[in-house]
Design a protein around this motif. Structure first.
Motif, PDB file in Angstrom:
ATOM      1  N   TRP A   1       0.835  -1.102   0.145  1.00 44.18           N
ATOM      2  CA  TRP A   1       0.020   0.063   0.087  1.00 44.18           C
ATOM      3  C   TRP A   1       0.984   1.436  -0.177  1.00 44.18           C
ATOM      4  O   TRP A   1       1.933   1.123   0.589  1.00 44.18           O
ATOM      5  CB  TRP A   1      -1.055  -0.043   1.255  1.00 44.18           C
ATOM      6  N   PRO A   2       0.437   2.215  -0.602  1.00 45.33           N
ATOM      7  CA  PRO A   2      -0.947   2.496  -1.353  1.00 45.33           C
ATOM      8  C   PRO A   2      -0.693   1.843  -2.739  1.00 45.33           C
ATOM      9  O   PRO A   2       0.223   1.951  -3.302  1.00 45.33           O
ATOM     10  CB  PRO A   2      -0.785   4.102  -1.634  1.00 45.33           C
TER      11      PRO A   2
ATOM     12  N   ARG B   1      -4.680  -6.527   2.845  1.00 45.34           N
ATOM     13  CA  ARG B   1      -3.836  -5.197   3.561  1.00 45.34           C
ATOM     14  C   ARG B   1      -3.531  -5.843   4.965  1.00 45.34           C
ATOM     15  O   ARG B   1      -2.282  -5.242   5.430  1.00 45.34           O
ATOM     16  CB  ARG B   1      -4.872  -4.287   4.042  1.00 45.34           C
TER      17      ARG B   1
END
Length: 101
Positions: free
Chosen positions: A23-24, A43
């Motif tokens: 991420w991002p 995530r």
């Protein structure tokens, strides 16, 4: 979804391999909805089996999608450690202990 592929183009993806997205995530229009969902679910580190269950997809399909994501640099994988086989002495000691029971 996999364009007829049955094997990932990159990576092994054992059922207990951990997958985490980077991420991002850059805006990409070439991702399938399933790949985008994998990025959201991963995530935090999840196993391949957990991802397949969360998406309600066959593990083989998820492995192919993960291979594409790995090739694109959008995920990282952490393979389970390879354990050394126990020594012959240890196995003999266990067997002796079981016989003593």
């Amino acid at each position: 979804m996999t364009r007829g592929r049955t094997q990932p183009i990159r990576g092994q993806f054992d059922l207990i391999s951990l997958v985490v997205s980077r991420w991002p995530v850059p805006e990409r229009s070439d991702l399938t909805p399933e790949q985008s969902e994998i990025l959201v679910w991963s995530r935090r580190p999840l196993s391949v089996a957990e991802i397949a269950a969360a998406l309600d997809l066959p593990v083989g399909t998820v492995r192919v999608l993960l291979g594409d994501l790995l090739d694109a640099g959008l995920i990282e994988t952490h393979e389970p450690p390879v354990l050394d086989a126990p020594s012959e002495d240890l196995l003999e000691a266990v067997l002796a202990g079981l016989r003593a029971l």
